[in-house]
Motif scaffolding. Structure first.
Motif, short mmCIF file in Angstrom:
data_model
loop_
_atom_site.label_atom_id
_atom_site.label_comp_id
_atom_site.label_asym_id
_atom_site.label_seq_id
_atom_site.Cartn_x
_atom_site.Cartn_y
_atom_site.Cartn_z
N SER A 241 58.75 42.12 98.66
CA SER A 241 59.29 40.78 98.45
C SER A 241 60.14 40.72 97.19
CB SER A 241 58.16 39.75 98.38
OG SER A 241 57.51 39.75 97.12
N ILE A 242 59.71 41.44 96.14
CA ILE A 242 60.50 41.49 94.91
C ILE A 242 61.78 42.27 95.15
CG2 ILE A 242 60.52 42.27 92.51
CD1 ILE A 242 57.45 41.98 92.52
N LEU A 243 61.69 43.41 95.83
CA LEU A 243 62.86 44.22 96.13
C LEU A 243 63.89 43.41 96.92
CD1 LEU A 243 64.32 46.98 96.23
CD2 LEU A 243 63.05 47.44 98.34
N ALA A 244 63.43 42.63 97.89
CA ALA A 244 64.35 41.81 98.68
C ALA A 244 65.11 40.84 97.79
CB ALA A 244 63.58 41.07 99.76
N ARG A 245 64.42 40.24 96.83
CA ARG A 245 65.08 39.32 95.90
C ARG A 245 66.10 40.06 95.04
NH1 ARG A 245 65.12 34.10 96.26
NH2 ARG A 245 62.89 33.72 95.89
N LEU A 246 65.74 41.23 94.55
CA LEU A 246 66.66 42.01 93.71
C LEU A 246 67.92 42.37 94.49
CD1 LEU A 246 64.11 44.44 92.00
CD2 LEU A 246 65.26 42.49 90.94
N ILE A 247 67.76 42.82 95.71
CA ILE A 247 68.91 43.19 96.53
C ILE A 247 69.78 41.98 96.80
CG2 ILE A 247 69.62 44.02 98.82
CD1 ILE A 247 67.08 45.76 98.81
N ASP A 248 69.15 40.84 97.10
CA ASP A 248 69.88 39.62 97.37
C ASP A 248 70.73 39.21 96.18
OD1 ASP A 248 70.43 37.22 99.00
OD2 ASP A 248 69.27 36.18 97.48
N ILE A 249 70.14 39.22 94.98
CA ILE A 249 70.87 38.84 93.77
C ILE A 249 71.99 39.84 93.50
CG2 ILE A 249 70.69 38.53 91.28
CD1 ILE A 249 69.39 36.29 92.87
N LYS A 250 71.68 41.13 93.60
CA LYS A 250 72.69 42.16 93.30
C LYS A 250 73.89 42.05 94.24
CE LYS A 250 71.67 46.45 94.45
NZ LYS A 250 72.69 46.94 95.43
#
Length: 254
Positions: A241-250
Motif C-alpha cells: 500500500s505504501i509502494l502504491a502511494r510512492l509510485i503514484d506520487i512519483k
C-alpha cells in the motif's frame, strides 16, 4: 549524439545526474542550428556547445534547475529580446534530465520497513533505511539498499531534501514517528508519510498543531495514515500500500 553516448551511459549507470540540451528548432540568424547538442553535468560543467555566449550561459543555468524538476521540457529563446544577442534569431532548446533518481528514506527497519525496502529499488528508488536499534542490520539481506545506524533525529538534518526526496516513517515507537514527522514536515520533499492507526494519527495531528505549532497547510501535506487505503494486514501488504502511494506520487510528478 554519438559524442555523448558514453557520457549518457555513465550518467545513467552511475547515478550521477546531468541534462541533455538539444536545439530542436531555429529561425533567423542563430549561433547554431537544430540538432546541436550540449551535455550539462551536475556541477555546472558541460560538454559540447549550443552556440556559446548568453544563450549557452542561460541554457546551463536552466539545465541545473531542470535537475531539481527531473522532467523534460522545451524553452523558447528570442535571442535579441530575451538575451540581447545581436544575431536576433530564435531558438527552441529541449532539456532532458538524465540519471535523476528519486531518493527514498525509510525510517525504521522493522517488518514493514524491511518489506518496503525489498520492493522499492525495482521501482527506481534509491533506498536508504535508517534505524537506531543495535544489530538490526546484522542479518540484513535486502539487496540494492543503503543502511544507516544511529539515533533517528540527527539524520533528519543530513537528508538531501528536494523534489526527488521521499520519506517514509515506520519506526518501532510512536514517539519516534511523531518526532520525525514534526521534524521533516516543514522541509522540502516530494512525499512524506507516517504509519499509524486513525486514532494515533488524530492524536499526533492535534499535538503537532497545539504543541509543535506546525502550520495546518504544512501538516496537511503529510500522508497519514500512510499508503493507499485497502484492507492490508501483513507487513508485506502494508508495504504494498505504501509502494502504491510512492509510485503514484512519483509518476504524477512527471
Amino acid at each position: 549524439m554519438i559524442d555523448f553516448i558514453d557520457d549518457l551511459r555513465a550518467l545513467k549507470e552511475g547515478g550521477q545526474p546531468g541534462v541533455l540540451c538539444i536545439v530542436t528548432a531555429t529561425s533567423g540568424s542563430t549561433p547554431r542550428k537544430a540538432g546541436t547538442k550540449m551535455l550539462v553535468f551536475a556541477g555546472g560543467t558541460s560538454k559540447g556547445t549550443i552556440g556559446g555566449g548568453a544563450v549557452e550561459h542561460q541554457a546551463v543555468e536552466i539545465a541545473l534547475q531542470a535537475l531539481e524538476k527531473g522532467v523534460p521540457f522545451t524553452r523558447h529563446f528570442e535571442l535579441l529580446d530575451d538575451l540581447s544577442m545581436e544575431c536576433g534569431g530564435a531558438m527552441d532548446i529541449y532539456f532532458e534530465p538524465i540519471g535523476v533518481v528519486p531518493r527514498l528514506y525509510i525510517f525504521g527497519a522493522g517488518h514493514v520497513g524491511k518489506a518496503l525496502a525489498a520492493f522499492t529499488p525495482s521501482f527506481g528508488f534509491r533506498t536508504i533505511v535508517i534505524d537506531d536499534r543495535e544489530g538490526i542490520f546484522s542479518n540484513w539481506n535486502i539487496p540494492d539498499t543503503e543502511t544507516l545506524s544511529g539515533n533517528y533525529i540527527p539524520f533528519v538534518d543530513n537528508i538531501e531534501y528536494g523534489e526527488h526526496t521521499y520519506i517514509v516513517i515506520v519506526t518501532h515507537k510512536h514517539e519516534y514517528d511523531e518526532q520525525l514527522m514534526v521534524a521533516c514536515a516543514p522541509r522540502d520533499y516530494a512525499y512524506l508519510g507516517m504509519i499509524g492507526s486513525k486514532r494515533k494519527v488524530s492524536e499526533i495531528k492535534a499535538r503537532a498543531l497545539d504543541k509543535h505549532h506546525l502550520n495546518p497547510e504544512v501538516l496537511g501535506k503529510v500522508d497519514m495514515p500512510i499508503g493507499i487505503p485497502f484492507a492490508a494486514e501483513t507487513p508485506a501488504e502494508i508495504a504494498v500500500s505504501i509502494l502504491a502511494r510512492l509510485i503514484d506520487i512519483k509518476n504524477k510528478r512527471k
